[in-house]
Write a protein that holds these residues in place. Structure first.
Motif, PDB file in Angstrom:
ATOM      1  N   TYR A  13      20.140   0.674  -6.110  1.00  0.00           N
ATOM      2  CA  TYR A  13      19.435   0.885  -4.840  1.00  0.00           C
ATOM      3  C   TYR A  13      19.743   2.274  -4.280  1.00  0.00           C
ATOM      4  N   ILE A  14      21.011   2.668  -4.324  1.00  0.00           N
ATOM      5  CA  ILE A  14      21.409   3.976  -3.786  1.00  0.00           C
ATOM      6  C   ILE A  14      20.769   5.103  -4.593  1.00  0.00           C
ATOM      7  N   ASN A  15      20.755   4.972  -5.912  1.00  0.00           N
ATOM      8  CA  ASN A  15      20.121   6.004  -6.745  1.00  0.00           C
ATOM      9  C   ASN A  15      18.640   6.133  -6.421  1.00  0.00           C
ATOM     10  N   THR A  16      17.987   5.003  -6.200  1.00  0.00           N
ATOM     11  CA  THR A  16      16.563   5.037  -5.849  1.00  0.00           C
ATOM     12  C   THR A  16      16.357   5.637  -4.461  1.00  0.00           C
ATOM     13  N   LEU A  17      17.226   5.281  -3.522  1.00  0.00           N
ATOM     14  CA  LEU A  17      17.123   5.833  -2.170  1.00  0.00           C
ATOM     15  C   LEU A  17      17.314   7.345  -2.182  1.00  0.00           C
ATOM     16  N   ARG A  18      18.211   7.828  -3.007  1.00  0.00           N
ATOM     17  CA  ARG A  18      18.421   9.283  -3.111  1.00  0.00           C
ATOM     18  C   ARG A  18      17.136   9.997  -3.518  1.00  0.00           C
ATOM     19  N   LEU A  19      16.457   9.452  -4.515  1.00  0.00           N
ATOM     20  CA  LEU A  19      15.207  10.084  -4.962  1.00  0.00           C
ATOM     21  C   LEU A  19      14.139  10.007  -3.882  1.00  0.00           C
ATOM     22  N   LEU A  20      14.080   8.906  -3.148  1.00  0.00           N
ATOM     23  CA  LEU A  20      13.110   8.785  -2.061  1.00  0.00           C
ATOM     24  C   LEU A  20      13.367   9.830  -0.994  1.00  0.00           C
ATOM     25  N   LEU A  21      14.638  10.035  -0.642  1.00  0.00           N
ATOM     26  CA  LEU A  21      14.961  11.029   0.384  1.00  0.00           C
ATOM     27  C   LEU A  21      14.654  12.443  -0.103  1.00  0.00           C
ATOM     28  N   ILE A  22      14.839  12.688  -1.398  1.00  0.00           N
ATOM     29  CA  ILE A  22      14.496  14.005  -1.938  1.00  0.00           C
ATOM     30  C   ILE A  22      12.987  14.230  -1.871  1.00  0.00           C
ATOM     31  N   VAL A  23      12.218  13.197  -2.220  1.00  0.00           N
ATOM     32  CA  VAL A  23      10.755  13.306  -2.117  1.00  0.00           C
ATOM     33  C   VAL A  23      10.350  13.594  -0.672  1.00  0.00           C
ATOM     34  N   ASN A  24      10.943  12.873   0.273  1.00  0.00           N
ATOM     35  CA  ASN A  24      10.620  13.103   1.687  1.00  0.00           C
ATOM     36  C   ASN A  24      10.975  14.519   2.114  1.00  0.00           C
ATOM     37  N   SER A  25      12.112  15.027   1.621  1.00  0.00           N
ATOM     38  CA  SER A  25      12.511  16.396   1.955  1.00  0.00           C
ATOM     39  C   SER A  25      11.523  17.408   1.391  1.00  0.00           C
ATOM     40  N   GLU A  26      11.099  17.177   0.160  1.00  0.00           N
ATOM     41  CA  GLU A  26      10.144  18.097  -0.458  1.00  0.00           C
ATOM     42  C   GLU A  26       8.799  18.057   0.259  1.00  0.00           C
ATOM     43  N   LYS A  27       8.369  16.868   0.670  1.00  0.00           N
ATOM     44  CA  LYS A  27       7.104  16.765   1.397  1.00  0.00           C
ATOM     45  C   LYS A  27       7.210  17.419   2.775  1.00  0.00           C
ATOM     46  N   ALA A  28       8.352  17.262   3.429  1.00  0.00           N
ATOM     47  CA  ALA A  28       8.537  17.902   4.738  1.00  0.00           C
ATOM     48  C   ALA A  28       8.501  19.420   4.608  1.00  0.00           C
ATOM     49  N   THR A  29       9.100  19.923   3.546  1.00  0.00           N
ATOM     50  CA  THR A  29       9.061  21.373   3.314  1.00  0.00           C
ATOM     51  C   THR A  29       7.644  21.839   3.046  1.00  0.00           C
ATOM     52  N   LEU A  30       6.903  21.041   2.273  1.00  0.00           N
ATOM     53  CA  LEU A  30       5.508  21.387   1.990  1.00  0.00           C
ATOM     54  C   LEU A  30       4.687  21.404   3.282  1.00  0.00           C
ATOM     55  N   ASP A  31       4.970  20.474   4.182  1.00  0.00           N
ATOM     56  CA  ASP A  31       4.268  20.452   5.466  1.00  0.00           C
ATOM     57  C   ASP A  31       4.586  21.703   6.284  1.00  0.00           C
ATOM     58  N   LYS A  32       5.824  22.160   6.214  1.00  0.00           N
ATOM     59  CA  LYS A  32       6.181  23.389   6.940  1.00  0.00           C
ATOM     60  C   LYS A  32       5.419  24.584   6.388  1.00  0.00           C
ATOM     61  N   LEU A  33       5.299  24.652   5.066  1.00  0.00           N
ATOM     62  CA  LEU A  33       4.594  25.785   4.457  1.00  0.00           C
ATOM     63  C   LEU A  33       3.113  25.763   4.806  1.00  0.00           C
ATOM     64  N   ALA A  34       2.589  24.577   5.066  1.00  0.00           N
ATOM     65  CA  ALA A  34       1.160  24.480   5.398  1.00  0.00           C
ATOM     66  C   ALA A  34       0.832  25.160   6.719  1.00  0.00           C
ATOM     67  N   THR A  35       1.827  25.399   7.548  1.00  0.00           N
ATOM     68  CA  THR A  35       1.596  26.051   8.844  1.00  0.00           C
ATOM     69  C   THR A  35       1.569  27.571   8.724  1.00  0.00           C
ATOM     70  N   TYR A  36       1.916  28.093   7.521  1.00  0.00           N
ATOM     71  CA  TYR A  36       1.962  29.544   7.341  1.00  0.00           C
ATOM     72  C   TYR A  36       0.595  30.057   6.897  1.00  0.00           C
ATOM     73  N   PRO A  37       0.310  31.323   7.272  1.00  0.00           N
ATOM     74  CA  PRO A  37      -0.939  31.932   6.797  1.00  0.00           C
ATOM     75  C   PRO A  37      -0.951  32.012   5.278  1.00  0.00           C
ATOM     76  N   SER A  38      -2.156  32.008   4.716  1.00  0.00           N
ATOM     77  CA  SER A  38      -2.286  32.058   3.261  1.00  0.00           C
ATOM     78  C   SER A  38      -1.741  33.374   2.732  1.00  0.00           C
ATOM     79  N   ALA A  39      -0.878  33.251   1.742  1.00  0.00           N
ATOM     80  CA  ALA A  39      -0.293  34.416   1.082  1.00  0.00           C
ATOM     81  C   ALA A  39       0.152  33.992  -0.301  1.00  0.00           C
ATOM     82  N   GLN A  40       0.304  34.983  -1.195  1.00  0.00           N
ATOM     83  CA  GLN A  40       0.663  34.650  -2.568  1.00  0.00           C
ATOM     84  C   GLN A  40       2.005  33.934  -2.627  1.00  0.00           C
ATOM     85  N   LYS A  41       2.958  34.390  -1.847  1.00  0.00           N
ATOM     86  CA  LYS A  41       4.282  33.764  -1.866  1.00  0.00           C
ATOM     87  C   LYS A  41       4.205  32.323  -1.365  1.00  0.00           C
TER      88      LYS A  41
END
Length: 425
Positions: A143-171
């Motif tokens: 259960y803990i191993n699965t929860l770790r992966l879920l939290l990593i997915v949530n972290s990656e999605k949250a980061t992706l949401d932050k990047l969506a607020t930035y103007p379009s650029a190659q980086k």
């Protein structure tokens, strides 16, 4: 620290794979807490249920062993019955015979069997607890191993949401592609890990569940001597072995009591109805000298009904008990073997607690370092905001990994010291 080359080296390759690799994994089951999941495991896991059935078997065996073994036997016979009469007026009556015999057990046998059966119930119960603890611990780690992966997915999605607020650029575009690829990969790992949760729940869960909660468990401090003392008295393996030592001790007592001889009383009755030995006979005597010929008539003899009662007792002479003691040696050595095993187990437990404590201290240190690195990254000024977001994500993933290792090391220390608590996630 954000290293641009760390991502630039991957962006080109990952960009080629992105279109065919980023479909999301869907989870149809609602998230369940660790308490809910472990309750499902306790109710449905076959290993636990089989151990529970062993307890029931031991209970039924006690009922059987507690009975008095009188073994009554009733017999009936009638006779003699003859197919021809040897001569006239030969007559033997038929009789009805009844008998009852039973066993009176040797002194103390029944109570010794009952005590042995109770000790076997206790041993089965401790085995059930041991099996349940082991199974739930394995399920908890999954259960803990699965929860770790879920939290990593949530972290990656949250980061992706932050990047969506930035103007379009190659980086920004490259960082988004990288994160989407990482999310797809991590979600597949999450799906694979969640499937492992089905291994412990029998057939209760039809689809892989998602865990819920967090890994924010406070760091603990323990006194190693207290942990060792607790482990050597409360570990499931210790309690189980102590229960089997008790079984061996009760088996010695039963072995000794079994040498007390059983006796076999009996009582019988034979009933013969009234009968006549002869129905009468005529004897002709010839004339002898001056005596004339005569005819003598005899009416025979009539016997009244007979009722005979017999009683007795059979007492075996236990000669073999005085000539050998193999059964006693075998029973006593079984207890001695268990006691030696318990001695070695306690030594091994002391070592295991020490090792688990060292592992936990290392996990605590790694967690503290990861926490400091994450907090430092959050506070660090950076002219490149995209790079800062990606670095924060990296340190957050490292922190999640450290929290996972800390929690698993803590649980291992608990288990090694005989503490079977479940952390609140």
């Amino acid at each position: 620290m954000y290293k641009p080359y760390r991502y630039l080296a991957l962006f080109g390759t990952l960009g080629l794979l992105w279109c065919g690799f980023t479909h999301a994994v869907e989870f149809k089951s609602p998230p369940i807490s660790i308490e809910q999941y472990l309750e499902i495991v306790r109710q449905n896991n076959s290993l636990i249920k089989n151990a529970s059935l062993d307890v029931q078997i031991a209970g039924a065996n006690k009922e059987a062993q507690s009975l008095y073994r009188i073994s009554p036997t009733v017999s009936y016979s009638r006779g003699p019955i003859q197919n021809q009469t040897p001569y006239t007026p030969y007559n033997i009556p038929a009789s009805n015979s009844y008998s009852l015999s039973f066993t009176v057990e040797g002194w103390g046998k029944r109570s010794a069997r009952e005590k042995l059966s109770q000790s076997q119930i206790n041993a089965s119960t401790t085995q059930l607890e041991n099996t349940s603890n082991d199974t739930q611990t394995n399920a908890l780690f999954t259960y803990i191993n699965t929860l770790r992966l879920l939290l990593i997915v949530n972290s990656e999605k949250a980061t992706l949401d932050k990047l969506a607020t930035y103007p379009s650029a190659q980086k920004v575009t490259d960082a988004q592609k990288f994160l989407k690829t990482q999310i797809a990969k991590t979600e597949k790992d999450l799906h694979f890990a969640s499937l492992n949760l089905l291994n412990y729940s029998g057939d209760a869960l039809k689809t892989p569940p998602l865990p819920k909660g967090n890994l924010n468990i406070p760091m603990q401090t323990y006194r190693i001597e207290d942990l060792i003392d607790q482990a050597q008295n409360n570990r499931a393996e210790v309690l189980n072995l102590m229960a089997y030592i008790e079984v061996a001790d009760k088996n010695i007592d039963l072995t000794m009591k079994n040498r007390n001889v059983d006796v076999y009383p009996y009582i019988g009755q034979m009933r013969t109805s009234q009968y006549q030995y002869s129905n009468g006979a005529n004897y002709s005597l010839p004339a002898i000298g001056p005596l004339p010929a005569q005819t003598i008539n005899t009416a025979g003899t009539t016997y009244t009904a007979q009722n005979q009662i017999t009683a007795g007792i059979t007492i075996p002479i236990p000669i073999n008990n005085f000539l050998q003691n193999a059964d006693i040696v075998r029973a006593a050595n079984q207890k001695l073997q268990n006691e030696m095993q318990l001695r070695d187990l306690k030594v091994q437990i002391g070592v295991q607690v020490l090792q688990a404590s060292l592992q936990y201290e290392g996990a605590k240190e790694n967690l503290m370092n990861a926490q400091k690195a994450y907090e430092a990254e959050l506070k660090k000024p950076s002219a490149d905001s995209v790079a800062k977001i990606m670095n924060v994500r990296d340190t957050e993933e490292d922190l999640l990994n450290s929290k996972t290792n800390h929690l698993k090391a803590l649980i291992n220390l608990w288990r090694q010291s005989g503490n079977y608590s479940v952390p609140t996630l």
